[in-house]
Design a protein around this motif. Sequence first.
Motif, PDB file in Angstrom:
ATOM      1  N   UNK A 167     -26.920  19.154 -28.170  1.00 47.08           N
ATOM      2  CA  UNK A 167     -27.495  18.275 -29.198  1.00 47.08           C
ATOM      3  C   UNK A 167     -27.717  19.079 -30.471  1.00 47.08           C
ATOM      4  N   UNK A 168     -27.125  18.647 -31.568  1.00 48.98           N
ATOM      5  CA  UNK A 168     -27.226  19.386 -32.827  1.00 48.98           C
ATOM      6  C   UNK A 168     -27.055  18.437 -33.999  1.00 48.98           C
ATOM      7  N   UNK A 169     -27.602  18.817 -35.130  1.00 52.53           N
ATOM      8  CA  UNK A 169     -27.391  18.055 -36.371  1.00 52.53           C
ATOM      9  C   UNK A 169     -26.286  18.664 -37.215  1.00 52.53           C
ATOM     10  N   UNK A 198     -13.478  25.783 -12.834  1.00 53.88           N
ATOM     11  CA  UNK A 198     -13.047  25.861 -14.228  1.00 53.88           C
ATOM     12  C   UNK A 198     -14.262  25.978 -15.129  1.00 53.88           C
ATOM     13  N   UNK A 199     -14.061  26.521 -16.309  1.00 53.12           N
ATOM     14  CA  UNK A 199     -15.131  26.549 -17.306  1.00 53.12           C
ATOM     15  C   UNK A 199     -15.450  25.118 -17.724  1.00 53.12           C
ATOM     16  N   UNK A 200     -16.699  24.815 -18.056  1.00 54.39           N
ATOM     17  CA  UNK A 200     -17.082  23.431 -18.350  1.00 54.39           C
ATOM     18  C   UNK A 200     -16.531  22.925 -19.683  1.00 54.39           C
ATOM     19  N   UNK A 201     -16.523  21.605 -19.787  1.00 53.17           N
ATOM     20  CA  UNK A 201     -16.130  20.942 -21.030  1.00 53.17           C
ATOM     21  C   UNK A 201     -17.346  20.903 -21.963  1.00 53.17           C
ATOM     22  N   UNK A 202     -17.169  21.331 -23.210  1.00 52.29           N
ATOM     23  CA  UNK A 202     -18.266  21.333 -24.188  1.00 52.29           C
ATOM     24  C   UNK A 202     -18.173  20.068 -25.037  1.00 52.29           C
ATOM     25  N   UNK A 203     -19.271  19.313 -25.114  1.00 55.87           N
ATOM     26  CA  UNK A 203     -19.322  18.085 -25.906  1.00 55.87           C
ATOM     27  C   UNK A 203     -20.513  18.173 -26.857  1.00 55.87           C
ATOM     28  N   UNK A 204     -20.292  17.803 -28.124  1.00 52.01           N
ATOM     29  CA  UNK A 204     -21.375  17.819 -29.111  1.00 52.01           C
ATOM     30  C   UNK A 204     -21.971  16.423 -29.254  1.00 52.01           C
ATOM     31  N   UNK A 205     -23.295  16.359 -29.231  1.00 50.66           N
ATOM     32  CA  UNK A 205     -24.004  15.123 -29.536  1.00 50.66           C
ATOM     33  C   UNK A 205     -24.590  15.279 -30.937  1.00 50.66           C
ATOM     34  N   UNK A 206     -23.995  14.584 -31.909  1.00 46.27           N
ATOM     35  CA  UNK A 206     -24.364  14.736 -33.319  1.00 46.27           C
ATOM     36  C   UNK A 206     -25.604  13.894 -33.612  1.00 46.27           C
ATOM     37  N   UNK A 207     -26.750  14.540 -33.639  1.00 44.79           N
ATOM     38  CA  UNK A 207     -28.009  13.821 -33.841  1.00 44.79           C
ATOM     39  C   UNK A 207     -28.107  13.210 -35.234  1.00 44.79           C
ATOM     40  N   UNK A 208     -27.568  13.891 -36.246  1.00 40.73           N
ATOM     41  CA  UNK A 208     -27.661  13.349 -37.622  1.00 40.73           C
ATOM     42  C   UNK A 208     -26.915  12.020 -37.723  1.00 40.73           C
ATOM     43  N   UNK A 263     -32.706   7.537 -29.089  1.00 41.14           N
ATOM     44  CA  UNK A 263     -34.015   7.124 -28.584  1.00 41.14           C
ATOM     45  C   UNK A 263     -34.931   8.330 -28.671  1.00 41.14           C
ATOM     46  N   UNK A 264     -35.748   8.351 -29.737  1.00 40.70           N
ATOM     47  CA  UNK A 264     -36.545   9.532 -30.012  1.00 40.70           C
ATOM     48  C   UNK A 264     -35.626  10.681 -30.372  1.00 40.70           C
ATOM     49  N   UNK A 265     -35.775  11.809 -29.662  1.00 44.61           N
ATOM     50  CA  UNK A 265     -34.896  12.951 -29.901  1.00 44.61           C
ATOM     51  C   UNK A 265     -33.750  13.017 -28.893  1.00 44.61           C
ATOM     52  N   UNK A 266     -33.599  11.966 -28.105  1.00 47.01           N
ATOM     53  CA  UNK A 266     -32.487  11.881 -27.163  1.00 47.01           C
ATOM     54  C   UNK A 266     -31.326  11.129 -27.807  1.00 47.01           C
ATOM     55  N   UNK A 267     -30.173  11.747 -27.818  1.00 42.78           N
ATOM     56  CA  UNK A 267     -28.990  11.041 -28.291  1.00 42.78           C
ATOM     57  C   UNK A 267     -28.545  10.049 -27.217  1.00 42.78           C
ATOM     58  N   UNK A 268     -27.860   8.973 -27.651  1.00 41.16           N
ATOM     59  CA  UNK A 268     -27.367   7.984 -26.695  1.00 41.16           C
ATOM     60  C   UNK A 268     -26.338   8.612 -25.760  1.00 41.16           C
ATOM     61  N   UNK A 269     -25.563   9.579 -26.291  1.00 46.96           N
ATOM     62  CA  UNK A 269     -24.563  10.256 -25.482  1.00 46.96           C
ATOM     63  C   UNK A 269     -25.222  11.020 -24.339  1.00 46.96           C
ATOM     64  N   UNK A 270     -26.317  11.727 -24.639  1.00 43.84           N
ATOM     65  CA  UNK A 270     -26.996  12.504 -23.601  1.00 43.84           C
ATOM     66  C   UNK A 270     -27.562  11.594 -22.520  1.00 43.84           C
ATOM     67  N   UNK A 271     -28.225  10.506 -22.930  1.00 41.03           N
ATOM     68  CA  UNK A 271     -28.797   9.583 -21.949  1.00 41.03           C
ATOM     69  C   UNK A 271     -27.711   8.943 -21.087  1.00 41.03           C
ATOM     70  N   UNK A 272     -26.599   8.592 -21.716  1.00 41.43           N
ATOM     71  CA  UNK A 272     -25.485   7.994 -20.977  1.00 41.43           C
ATOM     72  C   UNK A 272     -24.929   8.950 -19.930  1.00 41.43           C
ATOM     73  N   UNK A 273     -24.738  10.228 -20.317  1.00 42.52           N
ATOM     74  CA  UNK A 273     -24.167  11.211 -19.393  1.00 42.52           C
ATOM     75  C   UNK A 273     -25.139  11.545 -18.258  1.00 42.52           C
ATOM     76  N   UNK A 274     -26.437  11.602 -18.561  1.00 44.41           N
ATOM     77  CA  UNK A 274     -27.423  11.853 -17.504  1.00 44.41           C
ATOM     78  C   UNK A 274     -27.383  10.717 -16.481  1.00 44.41           C
ATOM     79  N   UNK A 275     -27.338   9.490 -16.976  1.00 46.92           N
ATOM     80  CA  UNK A 275     -27.305   8.331 -16.084  1.00 46.92           C
ATOM     81  C   UNK A 275     -26.074   8.367 -15.188  1.00 46.92           C
TER      82      UNK A 275
END
Length: 855
Positions: free
Chosen positions: A721-723, A505-515, A524-536
């Motif tokens: 990741x976007x503002x 299937x085509x992937x699910x698109x999720x926005x990490x709102x940096x602003x 954490x720096x330029x990493x959103x908490x959502x991105x770090x959580x999903x990587x983990x």
Amino acid sequence: MLLSSLKVDYRNLAVLSTMGKSEVDLFNTPTEDTFFAEIVLPVPIPKFFTYRVPAELNTIIKKGQRVIVPFGQKKILTGIIADLHHQPPKEYEAKYIHDILDVGEVIYEQQFNLYQWIADYYFCTLGEVVQAALPSGLKLSSESMVQLRPGFDLDDTDFDFSEKERMLLARLKSEVLSYTEAAKLLGTKSIYHILKSLASKESIILFEAVKEKFKPKTERHIRIHANYVVKKNLETLFETLASKPKQEAAVLKYLQEVPVFSNPELNQQGISKSRLLDSEISESSVNTLIKNKILEEFEVIVPRFGFPDNAHEHPVLLSEGQEQARNEILTSFETKTATLLHGVTGSGKTEIYIDLIRKALEGGSQVLLLLPEIALTTQIVQRLKKMFGSEMGVYHSKFSDNERVEVWNGVLTGKFRFIIGVRSAIFLPFDNLSLIIVDEEHDSSYKQHDPAPRYHARDVAMVMAQIHHAKVLLGSATPSTESYYQAVTGRYGLTTLTKRFGEAQLPEIIFADLSQEKKRKTNKGEFSSLLLKEIKATIEKKEQVILFQNRRGYSPLVQCEDCSWVPKCINCAVSLTYHQYRHALICHYCGYREELPNQCPTCSSKRILTLGYGTEKLEEELKFHFPDAKTQRMDLDTTRSRSGYETIIEDFEKGETDILVGTQMVTKGLDFDRVSLVAVFDTDRMMHFPDFRSYERAFQLITQVSGRAGRREKRGKVILQTSSPEHPLFKYVLENDVTGFIQDQLHDRDEHHYPPFTRLIDITIKHKDKKIAQAVADSFTNQIKGALKGVRILGPGEPMISKIRNEFLMMILVKIKRDLGKLSEIKNTLSNIANDLQQIKEYRSVKIVFDVDPV
């Protein structure tokens, strides 16, 4: 092949130079049988050069061969014969061709026609096209040589000679030496002072000997002497070797490997020496057998590409959707030269390519598969070589000169009927081409920027198809606006694949709102908490992550925290990028580098900050956040070596890498089973680049990198990741609405007069004096406006990077409506204006660069 008369010709040059004019004229009087050749030389001069053909070459010379010719006072160049005739030039006395380098052609009539079209369309000379087309290994190199002066007698001279000079002169009586050989003979590192002394004493002649750069790859082979292919003699041999067990073992192993009695012809081929040697068979034993003429050692030429002779993999089985698409393509080819295959990422376009390639090869013709990046070739070559074996050749710039010449010659001889290559593969000498496939046709890597010719391989492929009466298949999940327009208006055929292959299937698109995260201070720096959580979470599931950041280096900006000093390139109008692994500040335009200072050179502060994120910094921070995960980086810096791509991709395929950080080379065509998460680290920067194609490129990159996620049964995730998640572009990304996005782009481009509704010609003025560059640009613009009606002119103006390699730049953009016609007349007018400006004394050193269809 290089003819053996080469060295003789060059010695004769020295003799001819001592003859009187009347004696030379005897050789130069044309007769009815005299041939003259029009030669294309690899120089940026827009004309052929006429040379006289020596009488002894009349019967073997032909169009398309390489020749060596004198050029100017001292140069020797490799040229291509474009024409033969009996008419001597009127303006000058033709020099002789020195020699022919080939028995047959190295390029055919089709290549001459293509090269000429490239020169005409892309505003360059035919010589520049030939320079780009021929691999370096097909151009001659020269080696400095020394020989004894004819008539010199060491015993009949008034000069004194040192011991080393006498030693060299004694050797030169019997042979000609290279500078390297002379230095080795005398046991000295520097030979030049000795040669200078001998030349002043009129005892030697120094000259340049030309030689082929291409050297076939050879391998040492071993075979048993023909005497011992007779059983009786072999029995006697074993009796002799009974007391020499190591030599006996070597002979026994050879006979096990080569059944000389059941098939005596195999003994002629022998086996490689390395294959005979192992832990039990020593090289000294084998060498003794060679010395005693029991075994024979000889050289054989072997291919550099270790592809199997025969294909072993069964033909691919197409799904119902793929089969329907394949049939639509074949139907389209009946009435149209080109067809666009628009298939979502993971839809199985490659399987359709393979099916079409196989059909074309079965029909006895040639196929060219173009890929935008060398990185792409790594995975696909491994797959295709199993299917097409030794019929397939690979052509790209990471290969050595010798390897590229081997592929070139393989196409000439018909050994390689299927070529996979990057953009330069369009220059190969095809003579029976029936199918050209341009994969990822939207990719800007198909455009050559510097030096000339500034061609676009996708567009050149269309002209190749006309010349060869071939068909072109353009494939992409995100077609270029120009190609899609040609398809929907009926010039190209159009075939679509809307579903991924199998159960994917085509992937699910999720926005990490940096602003929002920065307001809540959850980042954490330029990493959103959502991105770090999903990587983990992904790593814990033993799955893989791709993180895309289209900026290499550690940090794009270094700044003093106290006085705001920023290190800048001394040659270009850009700041320097910090590369941590080199501990250096580097200019990505000219290569200038300097050490990162320990303190600010302006205020002496030690508070120097690195700002922004390059791939190096991302790699470092990911290792900090996920110390137990294996992180690798794939960018220009880590893939400079030939095996760089292969190593990184192989590690990732095997699951030895958990997180892959990379620039846009990770977005293209790679297929990994375990990748379930893809993240775009800095989406906003891509969209807000000042270029009319920035939205298109951002959409393509986001869609392509997203396509690396979840390519099997399990659905993947993509984090952007976007503002500004509300940006209109993201609506099309979320819905994977490629068609809607392109229609929107077409509306804007029609309104503002951009391709595909207009043609663009970028004119760049370069000079070391900014005022002169400005004056030429102003004058050029005014003359264009006066000479050309119905075209739009933007500029002159400074580009975003206004100085590169110590040259100031000014740019003019010419927009030509497609229905205006007269493109060749417009180009002639622009070329004449440029030539006239460069005739003015103050402007002679100004560079004027034309880029047709810039991307």
